[in-house]
Design a protein around this motif. Structure first.
Motif, mmCIF file in Angstrom:
data_model
loop_
_atom_site.group_PDB
_atom_site.id
_atom_site.type_symbol
_atom_site.label_atom_id
_atom_site.label_comp_id
_atom_site.label_asym_id
_atom_site.label_seq_id
_atom_site.Cartn_x
_atom_site.Cartn_y
_atom_site.Cartn_z
ATOM 1 N N ARG A 98 26.353 40.705 -9.918
ATOM 2 C CA ARG A 98 27.427 41.669 -10.193
ATOM 3 C C ARG A 98 27.696 42.434 -8.910
ATOM 4 O O ARG A 98 26.800 43.084 -8.358
ATOM 5 C CB ARG A 98 27.029 42.621 -11.316
ATOM 6 C CG ARG A 98 28.200 43.510 -11.739
ATOM 7 C CD ARG A 98 27.831 44.424 -12.870
ATOM 8 N NE ARG A 98 28.968 45.229 -13.294
ATOM 9 C CZ ARG A 98 28.889 46.242 -14.135
ATOM 10 N NH1 ARG A 98 27.712 46.586 -14.640
ATOM 11 N NH2 ARG A 98 29.977 46.917 -14.466
ATOM 12 N N THR A 100 29.559 45.406 -7.324
ATOM 13 C CA THR A 100 30.176 46.671 -7.741
ATOM 14 C C THR A 100 30.511 47.520 -6.513
ATOM 15 O O THR A 100 30.110 47.211 -5.392
ATOM 16 C CB THR A 100 29.215 47.466 -8.646
ATOM 17 O OG1 THR A 100 28.001 47.757 -7.917
ATOM 18 C CG2 THR A 100 28.857 46.677 -9.890
ATOM 19 N N THR A 124 36.084 43.226 -13.775
ATOM 20 C CA THR A 124 36.142 44.373 -14.686
ATOM 21 C C THR A 124 36.619 45.576 -13.880
ATOM 22 O O THR A 124 35.999 45.926 -12.865
ATOM 23 C CB THR A 124 34.757 44.672 -15.289
ATOM 24 O OG1 THR A 124 34.264 43.510 -15.950
ATOM 25 C CG2 THR A 124 34.843 45.814 -16.295
ATOM 26 N N THR A 158 21.169 50.141 -14.324
ATOM 27 C CA THR A 158 21.725 48.896 -13.782
ATOM 28 C C THR A 158 23.171 49.038 -13.316
ATOM 29 O O THR A 158 23.630 48.255 -12.478
ATOM 30 C CB THR A 158 21.662 47.789 -14.853
ATOM 31 O OG1 THR A 158 22.373 48.224 -16.027
ATOM 32 C CG2 THR A 158 20.218 47.476 -15.227
ATOM 33 N N ASP A 159 23.907 50.003 -13.828
ATOM 34 C CA ASP A 159 25.326 50.145 -13.485
ATOM 35 C C ASP A 159 25.500 51.372 -12.599
ATOM 36 O O ASP A 159 25.636 52.505 -13.078
ATOM 37 C CB ASP A 159 26.157 50.276 -14.763
ATOM 38 C CG ASP A 159 27.652 50.179 -14.462
ATOM 39 O OD1 ASP A 159 28.007 49.922 -13.298
ATOM 40 O OD2 ASP A 159 28.452 50.375 -15.397
ATOM 41 N N TYR A 160 25.507 51.151 -11.288
ATOM 42 C CA TYR A 160 25.675 52.274 -10.355
ATOM 43 C C TYR A 160 26.161 51.733 -9.017
ATOM 44 O O TYR A 160 26.012 50.539 -8.720
ATOM 45 C CB TYR A 160 24.354 53.021 -10.151
ATOM 46 C CG TYR A 160 23.278 52.185 -9.475
ATOM 47 C CD1 TYR A 160 23.164 52.166 -8.085
ATOM 48 C CD2 TYR A 160 22.398 51.409 -10.220
ATOM 49 C CE1 TYR A 160 22.213 51.394 -7.462
ATOM 50 C CE2 TYR A 160 21.447 50.631 -9.596
ATOM 51 C CZ TYR A 160 21.349 50.625 -8.224
ATOM 52 O OH TYR A 160 20.398 49.834 -7.615
ATOM 53 N N GLY A 176 29.431 55.046 -13.906
ATOM 54 C CA GLY A 176 30.271 54.428 -14.930
ATOM 55 C C GLY A 176 31.525 55.205 -15.217
ATOM 56 O O GLY A 176 31.563 56.441 -15.148
ATOM 57 N N HIS A 187 26.815 57.646 -22.801
ATOM 58 C CA HIS A 187 26.149 57.008 -21.652
ATOM 59 C C HIS A 187 25.316 58.027 -20.881
ATOM 60 O O HIS A 187 24.219 57.705 -20.401
ATOM 61 C CB HIS A 187 27.186 56.379 -20.727
ATOM 62 C CG HIS A 187 26.592 55.623 -19.574
ATOM 63 N ND1 HIS A 187 25.768 54.531 -19.731
ATOM 64 C CD2 HIS A 187 26.687 55.829 -18.217
ATOM 65 C CE1 HIS A 187 25.384 54.080 -18.555
ATOM 66 N NE2 HIS A 187 25.936 54.858 -17.610
ATOM 67 N N SER A 212 34.589 45.776 -10.536
ATOM 68 C CA SER A 212 33.349 45.007 -10.296
ATOM 69 C C SER A 212 33.635 43.543 -10.586
ATOM 70 O O SER A 212 34.524 43.219 -11.398
ATOM 71 C CB SER A 212 32.205 45.521 -11.173
ATOM 72 O OG SER A 212 32.506 45.334 -12.546
ATOM 73 N N SER A 214 31.716 39.936 -11.634
ATOM 74 C CA SER A 214 30.500 39.277 -12.147
ATOM 75 C C SER A 214 30.631 37.773 -11.952
ATOM 76 O O SER A 214 31.662 37.178 -12.307
ATOM 77 C CB SER A 214 30.291 39.597 -13.633
ATOM 78 O OG SER A 214 30.152 40.998 -13.827
#
Length: 244
Positions: A98, A100, A124, A158-160, A176, A187, A212, A214
């Motif tokens: 991923r 980002t 995304t 995981t999402d940063y 996010g 969140h 992002s 993937s």
């Protein structure tokens, strides 16, 4: 006395004559003398010297009688080859990533360069419909922001990504972007449960537009190209994720 002497002489002569007449004449067998003549060695007068015995004549052997019998042939034992195990193709490890931290005008450029590298990805993005942004306020330096991001990864986040575009939110850490405040608040609670304390939620009025990408089933060569590509975009990061 004379006549006795004469009588004895005559008697001896008579016995001798009878013996001569009755004796079987002696015959010499020449053949017996010649038997084994080849084994006789002739000895000369010189010491230590003897003649070599004559070579014995080879005894003729009878030729083998021809026979009509065919030689018996023993059939060779048939060897059944052992079945070879079918080679099982080695499983190639699947790499999923991923990418980002792509913001603003970087999004279109990153999309085109991924296609040029032959890397298929799912995009995304956060568009005009996003309402709130969950983030950590900017830190003093970029190194401090990267160190904080490493701590987040160790905590299970995981999402940063670290904002590094030189704008107002330089060195902030994005956690996010959500379409509703409710989703953003939920969140934020999840982050606090992991131990994140300094994260906040703000309205979208000045949030960054983000995207992002993937990708699945990348090869090692493609992963290397993607990592090199990410270096061209400040603040972006490529992370390997579990394949779904």
């Amino acid at each position: 006395m004379k006549w006795i002497f004469t009588f004895l002489v005559l008697a001896n002569l008579a016995v001798y004559g009878w013996y001569k007449l009755d004796a079987t004449p002696l015959t010499v067998q020449i053949q017996n003398r010649e038997k084994n003549a080849s084994a006789v060695k002739v000895v000369t007068g010189q010491l230590g010297e003897a003649s070599t015995p004559a070579a014995a004549s080879p005894v003729p052997t009878e030729p083998p009688q021809a026979t009509n019998a065919k030689p018996e042939v023993t059939p060779a034992a048939q060897i059944t080859p052992k079945p070879q195990p079918s080679a099982t193709p080695a499983k190639v490890a699947s790499i999923c990533t991923r990418w980002t931290g792509i913001t603003g005008e970087q999004i279109d450029s990153a999309r085109e360069k991924l296609k040029a590298l032959g890397i298929t990805s799912t995009e995304t993005s956060s568009g005009e419909s996003t309402k709130v942004w969950v983030y950590m306020p900017p830190l003093e330096t970029l190194d401090a922001a990267k160190a904080k991001a490493t701590q987040l990864a160790a905590m299970g986040v995981t999402d940063y990504f670290v904002v590094n575009n030189g704008g107002r939110w330089q060195n902030a850490i994005s956690l996010g972007i959500f379409s509703t405040r409710e989703a953003g608040e939920r969140h934020l609670e999840e982050l606090k449960a992991l131990g994140v304390k300094s994260a906040v939620v703000r309205d979208r009025d000045d949030t960054l537009k983000q995207a992002s990408f993937s990708s699945k089933n990348l090869t090692d060569a493609q992963l290397d190209k993607l990592n090199k590509l990410s270096l061209q975009y400040r603040g972006s990061i490529v992370r390997e994720v579990a394949c779904k």
